[in-house]
Design a protein around this motif. Structure first.
Motif, PDB file in Angstrom:
ATOM      1  N   VAL A 109       0.847  -1.197   0.000  1.00  0.00           N
ATOM      2  CA  VAL A 109       0.000   0.000   0.000  1.00  0.00           C
ATOM      3  C   VAL A 109       0.878   1.241   0.000  1.00  0.00           C
ATOM      4  CG1 VAL A 109      -1.650   1.330   1.376  1.00  0.00           C
ATOM      5  CG2 VAL A 109      -2.006  -1.129   1.029  1.00  0.00           C
ATOM      6  N   THR A 110       1.910   1.237   0.825  1.00  0.00           N
ATOM      7  CA  THR A 110       2.948   2.266   0.773  1.00  0.00           C
ATOM      8  C   THR A 110       4.208   1.628   0.212  1.00  0.00           C
ATOM      9  OG1 THR A 110       4.372   3.743   2.066  1.00  0.00           O
ATOM     10  CG2 THR A 110       3.536   1.801   3.195  1.00  0.00           C
ATOM     11  N   PHE A 111       4.962   2.381  -0.557  1.00  0.00           N
ATOM     12  CA  PHE A 111       6.213   1.880  -1.116  1.00  0.00           C
ATOM     13  C   PHE A 111       7.399   2.145  -0.193  1.00  0.00           C
ATOM     14  CE2 PHE A 111       5.042   1.687  -5.931  1.00  0.00           C
ATOM     15  CZ  PHE A 111       4.256   0.566  -5.672  1.00  0.00           C
ATOM     16  N   GLU A 112       7.139   2.637   0.996  1.00  0.00           N
ATOM     17  CA  GLU A 112       8.207   2.825   1.972  1.00  0.00           C
ATOM     18  C   GLU A 112       8.666   1.457   2.464  1.00  0.00           C
ATOM     19  OE1 GLU A 112       9.196   6.182   5.288  1.00  0.00           O
ATOM     20  OE2 GLU A 112       7.093   5.652   4.980  1.00  0.00           O
ATOM     21  N   TYR A 113       9.973   1.276   2.589  1.00  0.00           N
ATOM     22  CA  TYR A 113      10.530  -0.010   3.024  1.00  0.00           C
ATOM     23  C   TYR A 113      10.698  -0.105   4.540  1.00  0.00           C
ATOM     24  CZ  TYR A 113      11.973  -1.935  -1.572  1.00  0.00           C
ATOM     25  OH  TYR A 113      12.016  -2.485  -2.820  1.00  0.00           O
ATOM     26  N   ASP A 114      11.041   1.005   5.187  1.00  0.00           N
ATOM     27  CA  ASP A 114      11.378   0.997   6.607  1.00  0.00           C
ATOM     28  C   ASP A 114      10.393   1.853   7.394  1.00  0.00           C
ATOM     29  OD1 ASP A 114      13.776  -0.532   6.201  1.00  0.00           O
ATOM     30  OD2 ASP A 114      14.704   1.300   5.425  1.00  0.00           O
ATOM     31  N   VAL A 115       9.974   1.344   8.537  1.00  0.00           N
ATOM     32  CA  VAL A 115       9.078   2.105   9.404  1.00  0.00           C
ATOM     33  C   VAL A 115       9.818   3.330   9.919  1.00  0.00           C
ATOM     34  CG1 VAL A 115       7.682   2.045  11.509  1.00  0.00           C
ATOM     35  CG2 VAL A 115       7.907  -0.014  10.091  1.00  0.00           C
ATOM     36  N   PRO A 116       9.259   4.527   9.742  1.00  0.00           N
ATOM     37  CA  PRO A 116       9.958   5.730  10.212  1.00  0.00           C
ATOM     38  C   PRO A 116      10.076   5.752  11.731  1.00  0.00           C
ATOM     39  CG  PRO A 116       7.733   6.260   9.503  1.00  0.00           C
ATOM     40  CD  PRO A 116       7.979   4.839   9.101  1.00  0.00           C
ATOM     41  N   SER A 117      11.102   6.407  12.218  1.00  0.00           N
ATOM     42  CA  SER A 117      11.264   6.578  13.663  1.00  0.00           C
ATOM     43  C   SER A 117      10.148   7.466  14.213  1.00  0.00           C
ATOM     44  CB  SER A 117      12.622   7.207  13.972  1.00  0.00           C
ATOM     45  OG  SER A 117      12.645   8.549  13.508  1.00  0.00           O
ATOM     46  N   VAL A 118       9.992   7.450  15.509  1.00  0.00           N
ATOM     47  CA  VAL A 118       8.998   8.319  16.143  1.00  0.00           C
ATOM     48  C   VAL A 118       9.294   9.777  15.820  1.00  0.00           C
ATOM     49  CG1 VAL A 118       8.080   9.122  18.357  1.00  0.00           C
ATOM     50  CG2 VAL A 118       8.473   6.677  17.977  1.00  0.00           C
ATOM     51  N   ALA A 119      10.575  10.158  15.884  1.00  0.00           N
ATOM     52  CA  ALA A 119      10.948  11.551  15.601  1.00  0.00           C
ATOM     53  C   ALA A 119      10.618  11.922  14.158  1.00  0.00           C
ATOM     54  CB  ALA A 119      12.425  11.760  15.885  1.00  0.00           C
TER      55      ALA A 119
END
Length: 205
Positions: free
Chosen positions: A41-51
């Motif tokens: 659904v998203t092409f992002e590979y890595d979960v972003p950090s909280v910051a």
């Protein structure tokens, strides 16, 4: 803008839509996480950090609506508008994004988000709204069609994730009057608290 003064009316029993707060970051990131790790659904590979996620909320909220839906006090999902493209001629275009936790799906929350996102887009002076959907996704396509989006073309095998290539469809809905000279869109910060309440509390189709 004080987001705690812009809580909207309900779209169902115990349901409210409101503007996101930075304090929501952890919960919104948790909702986003499986979309990154388990889906295309998203092409992002890595979960972003909280910051990083908090920074995204701040950046988007400065110009656009960034919404959350609560079901009986628990955040069920979030949605926002963002730039469709970066060049100046695209300034009148926005892209829609909606993420709902799996156990809250198929309850009309997506419709509630889209009713409000499109109302905000028109109020702020945008002319086109775009949805970019990884295929296959019958539910998302049906939701867009219900809100008047039309097929604007498929990008074939444009993204590689989870071991395969994925097609993406672009869906568009026109919002503005193209027969007149456009004026620059305004930011959500320019809206009065009363107008924010009206849009957040609007009903779904």
């Amino acid at each position: 803008m004080e987001t705690n003064a812009t809580r909207g009316g309900s779209g169902g029993p115990g349901r409210i839509f409101r503007l996101a707060r930075e304090a929501d970051t952890g919960r919104l990131r948790d909702i986003y996480r499986p979309y990154v790790t388990d889906t295309a659904v998203t092409f992002e590979y890595d979960v972003p950090s909280v910051a990083e996620f908090a920074s995204r909320i701040r950046h988007i909220s400065a110009q656009y609506p960034y919404l959350v839906c609560e079901e009986r006090g628990e955040i069920a999902g979030y949605a926002y508008l963002s730039p469709f493209r970066e060049r100046a001629a695209y300034d009148w275009d926005v892209e829609t994004s909606v993420y709902i936790e799996e156990r809250f799906q198929n309850r009309g929350i997506g419709s509630g988000f889209y009713a409000r996102l499109l109302a905000f887009a028109e109020e702020l002076g945008y002319y086109n709204a775009y949805g970019v959907v990884t295929l296959p996704n019958a539910g998302s396509l049906a939701l867009h069609k219900a809100f008047g989006f039309e097929d604007a073309g498929i990008w074939h095998r444009c993204g590689y994730k989870l071991g395969r290539w994925h097609d993406v469809i672009c869906l568009e809905r026109h919002l503005g009057n193209f027969d007149r000279e456009p004026v620059p869109p305004i930011s959500i910060a320019a809206l009065s608290a009363e107008r924010l309440q009206e849009i957040l509390g609007k009903g779904e189709i």
